[in-house]
Write an enzyme that holds these catalytic residues in place. Structure first.
Site, PDB file in Angstrom:
ATOM      1  N   LEU A 214       0.822  -1.220   0.000  1.00  0.00           N
ATOM      2  CA  LEU A 214       0.000   0.000   0.000  1.00  0.00           C
ATOM      3  C   LEU A 214       0.860   1.278   0.000  1.00  0.00           C
ATOM      4  CD1 LEU A 214      -2.926  -1.009   2.428  1.00  0.00           C
ATOM      5  CD2 LEU A 214      -2.850  -1.198  -0.057  1.00  0.00           C
TER       6      LEU A 214
ATOM      7  N   SER B 147       8.445  -1.846 -18.846  1.00  0.00           N
ATOM      8  CA  SER B 147       8.114  -0.459 -19.194  1.00  0.00           C
ATOM      9  C   SER B 147       8.828   0.009 -20.455  1.00  0.00           C
ATOM     10  CB  SER B 147       8.543   0.430 -18.020  1.00  0.00           C
ATOM     11  OG  SER B 147       8.563   1.776 -18.399  1.00  0.00           O
TER      12      SER B 147
ATOM     13  N   TYR C 127      15.593   3.011 -12.989  1.00  0.00           N
ATOM     14  CA  TYR C 127      14.295   2.320 -13.099  1.00  0.00           C
ATOM     15  C   TYR C 127      14.243   1.477 -14.370  1.00  0.00           C
ATOM     16  CZ  TYR C 127       9.321   1.845 -14.304  1.00  0.00           C
ATOM     17  OH  TYR C 127       8.103   1.360 -14.699  1.00  0.00           O
TER      18      TYR C 127
HETATM   19  N1  LIG Z   1       1.335   3.397 -15.166  1.00  0.00           N
HETATM   20  C1  LIG Z   1       2.157   3.369 -16.217  1.00  0.00           C
HETATM   21  O1  LIG Z   1       2.058   4.169 -17.127  1.00  0.00           O
HETATM   22  C2  LIG Z   1       3.216   2.294 -16.316  1.00  0.00           C
HETATM   23  C3  LIG Z   1       4.051   2.311 -17.434  1.00  0.00           C
HETATM   24  C4  LIG Z   1       5.031   1.338 -17.540  1.00  0.00           C
HETATM   25  C5  LIG Z   1       5.149   0.350 -16.584  1.00  0.00           C
HETATM   26  N2  LIG Z   1       4.339   0.364 -15.504  1.00  0.00           N
HETATM   27  C6  LIG Z   1       4.521  -0.703 -14.509  1.00  0.00           C
HETATM   28  O2  LIG Z   1       3.254  -1.294 -14.208  1.00  0.00           O
HETATM   29  C7  LIG Z   1       3.233  -1.711 -12.851  1.00  0.00           C
HETATM   30  C8  LIG Z   1       2.007  -1.149 -12.142  1.00  0.00           C
HETATM   31  O3  LIG Z   1       2.086   0.266 -12.212  1.00  0.00           O
HETATM   32  P1  LIG Z   1       0.896   1.231 -11.724  1.00  0.00           P
HETATM   33  O4  LIG Z   1       0.877   2.375 -12.655  1.00  0.00           O
HETATM   34  O5  LIG Z   1      -0.326   0.457 -11.464  1.00  0.00           O
HETATM   35  O6  LIG Z   1       1.553   1.767 -10.372  1.00  0.00           O
HETATM   36  P2  LIG Z   1       0.946   1.866  -8.898  1.00  0.00           P
HETATM   37  O7  LIG Z   1       1.983   2.601  -8.097  1.00  0.00           O
HETATM   38  O8  LIG Z   1      -0.434   2.402  -8.926  1.00  0.00           O
HETATM   39  O9  LIG Z   1       0.888   0.340  -8.462  1.00  0.00           O
HETATM   40  C9  LIG Z   1       1.968  -0.354  -7.886  1.00  0.00           C
HETATM   41  C10 LIG Z   1       1.420  -1.088  -6.680  1.00  0.00           C
HETATM   42  O10 LIG Z   1       2.485  -1.826  -6.090  1.00  0.00           O
HETATM   43  C11 LIG Z   1       2.527  -1.576  -4.696  1.00  0.00           C
HETATM   44  N3  LIG Z   1       3.937  -1.701  -4.285  1.00  0.00           N
HETATM   45  C12 LIG Z   1       4.967  -0.873  -4.600  1.00  0.00           C
HETATM   46  N4  LIG Z   1       6.108  -1.340  -4.056  1.00  0.00           N
HETATM   47  C13 LIG Z   1       5.787  -2.489  -3.400  1.00  0.00           C
HETATM   48  C14 LIG Z   1       6.540  -3.416  -2.650  1.00  0.00           C
HETATM   49  N5  LIG Z   1       7.850  -3.259  -2.445  1.00  0.00           N
HETATM   50  N6  LIG Z   1       5.895  -4.471  -2.114  1.00  0.00           N
HETATM   51  C15 LIG Z   1       4.545  -4.648  -2.288  1.00  0.00           C
HETATM   52  N7  LIG Z   1       3.793  -3.784  -2.984  1.00  0.00           N
HETATM   53  C16 LIG Z   1       4.399  -2.718  -3.550  1.00  0.00           C
HETATM   54  C17 LIG Z   1       1.966  -0.191  -4.513  1.00  0.00           C
HETATM   55  O11 LIG Z   1       1.411   0.032  -3.223  1.00  0.00           O
HETATM   56  C18 LIG Z   1       0.895  -0.149  -5.600  1.00  0.00           C
HETATM   57  O12 LIG Z   1      -0.346  -0.620  -5.128  1.00  0.00           O
HETATM   58  C19 LIG Z   1       4.565  -1.298 -12.239  1.00  0.00           C
HETATM   59  O13 LIG Z   1       5.419  -2.411 -12.267  1.00  0.00           O
HETATM   60  C20 LIG Z   1       5.059  -0.226 -13.185  1.00  0.00           C
HETATM   61  O14 LIG Z   1       6.476  -0.147 -13.186  1.00  0.00           O
HETATM   62  C21 LIG Z   1       3.364   1.303 -15.343  1.00  0.00           C
END
Ligand SMILES: NC(=O)c1ccc[n+]([C@@H]2O[C@H](COP(=O)([O-])OP(=O)(O)OC[C@H]3O[C@@H](n4cnc5c(N)ncnc54)[C@H](O)[C@@H]3O)[C@@H](O)[C@H]2O)c1
Length: 311
Positions: free
Chosen positions: A34, A118, A142
């Site tokens: 969270l 990503s 990253y």
């Molecule tokens: N949103 C984008 O545009 C985008 C683009 C490229 C890649 N991504 C990748 O997609 C994935 C999801 O991204 P998102 O946009 O939903 O982000 P987000 O931050 O909304 O979701 C990530 C979730 O992981 C949880 N989290 C983070 N670190 C943690 C840990 N150490 N242990 C347990 N839980 C942990 C956070 O609380 C959160 O609920 C990520 O891996 C991100 O790198 C997202």
């Protein structure tokens, strides 16, 4: 479908995925600390473990749910800026955290592993749209940690016959996104416009991004969960629209939908920002049953509606 573990299932993309899986009758376990996710978005029928993926107690999750047969690994340190400031922590979460989940997959006979990577792994490219086989030249820790984690995921696929899919997301947007994430520009603009504040464009606004609606991303993940890895094909896929939209045009569309005048402030371009980003999505379309369905104007309307009705 058997039981699915979604790490990061309280986050932006993860919570939409969990909603879809549960709506289809799939049992879902979530591991999320969270840190950026929210309890508000956690489906009440999911089994939530509020844990860091680096925490020893993740082992208990598998002991309680030894029948987890698929993992979607979304939890990550997913911000570029903090990865530059603290690359060690970024590597711990993104590389070591991924290895831990792969090890649990091996021990508990997990069948499918979907990993969220990503566009940040590519770095700048002169040729657009970027295809999966283009060189990885990440410009941030990253991007590097995601690329290293991809390699581990593929190694476990080869070594243990785990069905793996690596999905490289473009700029994902939609309801529940928080303004701080990678593609936060859309949520930032909408929040500003709804508060009658002036949106800021960094640079000249001509920079372009490939914006993809969150439900299209969730459907791509869903499709991977039921597909065995094709041994003939490198299991890395862009998840994108293949379309470039400038930040200026994006803001104009939002202003038009909200019926407000387009009058942004322009500030200096941020160092490290890539000018143009666009990923080719054809490989995913060819090998999995998936197509991006939500046009940008439609996705923006859904996103605006969410911010307007949010408490
Ligand atoms: N949103 C984008 O545009 C985008 C683009 C490229 C890649 N991504 C990748 O997609 C994935 C999801 O991204 P998102 O946009 O939903 O982000 P987000 O931050 O909304 O979701 C990530 C979730 O992981 C949880 N989290 C983070 N670190 C943690 C840990 N150490 N242990 C347990 N839980 C942990 C956070 O609380 C959160 O609920 C990520 O891996 C991100 O790198 C997202």
């Amino acid at each position: 479908m058997g039981k699915v573990l979604v790490t990061g299932g309280a986050g932006f993309i993860g919570s939409h995925l969990v909603d879809l899986l549960i709506a289809e009758g799939t049992e879902v376990v979530i591991v999320d600390n969270l840190s950026s996710g929210s309890l508000k978005h956690v489906h009440p029928s999911s089994h939530l473990f509020k844990l860091d993926i680096l925490d020893e107690r993740v082992a208990d999750v598998f002991q309680e749910h030894p029948d987890i047969d698929r993992i979607v690994h979304l939890a990550a340190q997913s911000k570029v800026g903090p990865s530059v400031l603290n690359p060690t922590y970024d590597a711990q979460v993104n590389i070591q955290g991924t290895i831990r989940l792969l090890e649990f997959s091996r021990k508990y006979g997990v069948k499918q592993f979907v990993f969220a990577s990503s566009a940040a792994i590519y770095g700048p490219s002169h040729t657009l749209p970027i295809r999966e086989e283009f060189p990885a030249l990440p410009l941030s820790p990253y991007g590097t940690s995601k690329y290293a984690a991809e390699a581990y995921v593929k190694t476990y696929g080869r070594l243990y016959g785990l069905n793996v899919h690596v999905l490289r997301f473009a700029n994902v947007y939609g309801p529940r996104q928080t303004a701080e994430t990678e593609a936060g520009v859309i949520s930032i603009f909408i929040e500003k416009l709804l508060k009658n504040e002036q949106p800021i464009i960094f640079g000249d606004g001509k920079q372009t991004r490939d914006f993809i609606f969150v439900l299209d991303v969730v459907n791509a993940i869903r499709s991977c969960l039921e597909t065995e890895t094709n041994q003939e094909v490198d299991p890395v896929y862009n998840v994108s629209t293949g379309l470039q939209t400038s930040v200026e045009d994006l803001l104009k569309e939002l202003c038009a939908q909200l019926n407000v005048t387009y009058a942004p402030a322009f500030e200096q371009e941020r160092s490290g920002d890539i000018k143009h980003s666009c990923l080719d999505q054809q490989k995913l379309q060819k090998h999995l049953t998936w197509n991006p369905r939500i046009a940008l104007n439609e996705g923006l309307a859904k996103t605006i509606a969410y911010y307007q009705t949010r408490e």
